[in-house]
Scaffold this motif. Structure first.
Motif, short mmCIF file in Angstrom:
data_model
loop_
_atom_site.label_atom_id
_atom_site.label_comp_id
_atom_site.label_asym_id
_atom_site.label_seq_id
_atom_site.Cartn_x
_atom_site.Cartn_y
_atom_site.Cartn_z
N TRP A 24 50.04 18.70 52.75
CA TRP A 24 51.17 19.23 53.63
C TRP A 24 50.51 19.62 54.89
CZ3 TRP A 24 56.03 21.73 51.50
CH2 TRP A 24 56.59 20.80 50.21
N SER A 57 59.52 11.93 55.28
CA SER A 57 58.90 13.19 55.05
C SER A 57 59.43 13.90 56.06
CB SER A 57 57.73 13.30 54.59
OG SER A 57 56.59 13.30 55.33
N GLN A 84 61.21 17.31 52.60
CA GLN A 84 59.92 17.41 52.13
C GLN A 84 59.79 16.99 50.70
OE1 GLN A 84 59.57 21.81 52.58
NE2 GLN A 84 60.39 22.14 50.67
N LEU A 86 59.71 14.16 50.04
CA LEU A 86 58.97 12.99 50.16
C LEU A 86 57.61 13.13 50.80
CD1 LEU A 86 61.48 10.40 51.59
CD2 LEU A 86 60.70 10.62 49.22
N ASN A 87 57.33 14.49 50.99
CA ASN A 87 55.86 15.11 51.44
C ASN A 87 54.61 14.44 50.69
OD1 ASN A 87 57.15 16.13 53.55
ND2 ASN A 87 56.04 18.23 52.97
N ALA A 157 56.60 7.06 54.16
CA ALA A 157 55.98 8.45 53.40
C ALA A 157 54.39 8.53 52.97
CB ALA A 157 56.75 8.53 52.02
N SER A 161 53.36 10.41 46.98
CA SER A 161 54.87 10.20 46.92
C SER A 161 55.41 9.11 46.64
CB SER A 161 55.63 10.94 48.14
OG SER A 161 55.29 10.65 49.33
#
Length: 206
Positions: A24, A57, A84, A86-87, A157, A161
């Motif tokens: 992230w 994302s 998020q 799709l993070n 993305a 994900s």
């Protein structure tokens, strides 16, 4: 009615280049990553594809990749939803660590388990199973309905994900999806039937 879904992993990031667990964190694209994003947009343009909606994302490497592709397509300003869900997979305590350093610290076998098992998360992080548990509900509630309406949909993305989506779309087992490598900046084009099943898939890396 054509139902089109295109998935693209972001171009190479600064942390990809340094062989770091990214998750992230939010490093930008490298020059190569920018080039890969332009190439992806050119490939889609060569196929004469245009889009009605895009998803990405909340991380800048995926968003910038999307922006560059849309520039190549002449579609800047396309409706884009960012979430998020799709993070990238959260690598927890491994985030920011060099992958070779992690092997030295935790052992080759343990790092391999964290990276390539389906349901064993790294300390403080997510397994691929946990990643799928946030990606797939979002796909089913937000992305798939647009595809089924006939909206040509582009998703920019991340490796894990997108693996979650590919596992669902192609009916792959956990073992099969873990072996699937996704190149940076490479579009995968799906044509979808009225029930959400895949009629055809075209990986533009081939």
């Amino acid at each position: 009615m054509e139902r089109l879904l295109v998935l693209v992993r972001h171009g190479q990031s600064e942390w990809n280049l340094k062989n770091l667990f990214t998750g992230w964190k939010d490093p930008g694209l490298t020059e190569q990553g920018v080039t890969e994003a332009h190439k992806a947009g050119q490939q889609l343009r060569d196929l004469k594809l245009t889009f009605d909606i895009a998803f990405t994302s909340v991380l800048s490497r995926a968003q910038r990749t999307l922006d560059i592709m849309l520039e190549e397509l002449g579609q800047t300003g396309l409706e884009t939803l960012k979430d998020q869900a799709l993070n990238e997979r959260d690598y927890g305590d491994l985030t920011g660590m060099n992958k070779d350093q992690a092997r030295e610290e935790f052992g080759e076998e343990q790092v391999h388990i964290w990276r390539r098992s389906y349901d064993v998360p790294p300390p403080g992080g997510e397994s691929l199973k946990m990643t799928a548990e946030r990606v797939l509900p979002y796909y089913k509630s937000e992305i798939l309905p647009r595809v089924l309406e006939g909206k040509r949909t582009l998703v920019s993305a991340h490796g894990n994900s997108l693996r979650s989506l590919i596992m669902e779309l192609e009916n792959l087992s956990p073992e099969e999806i873990l072996k699937r490598e996704l190149g940076t900046g490479t579009p995968i084009v799906y044509r979808i039937d009225e029930n959400g099943g895949v009629l055809s898939v075209q990986d533009l890396a081939d």
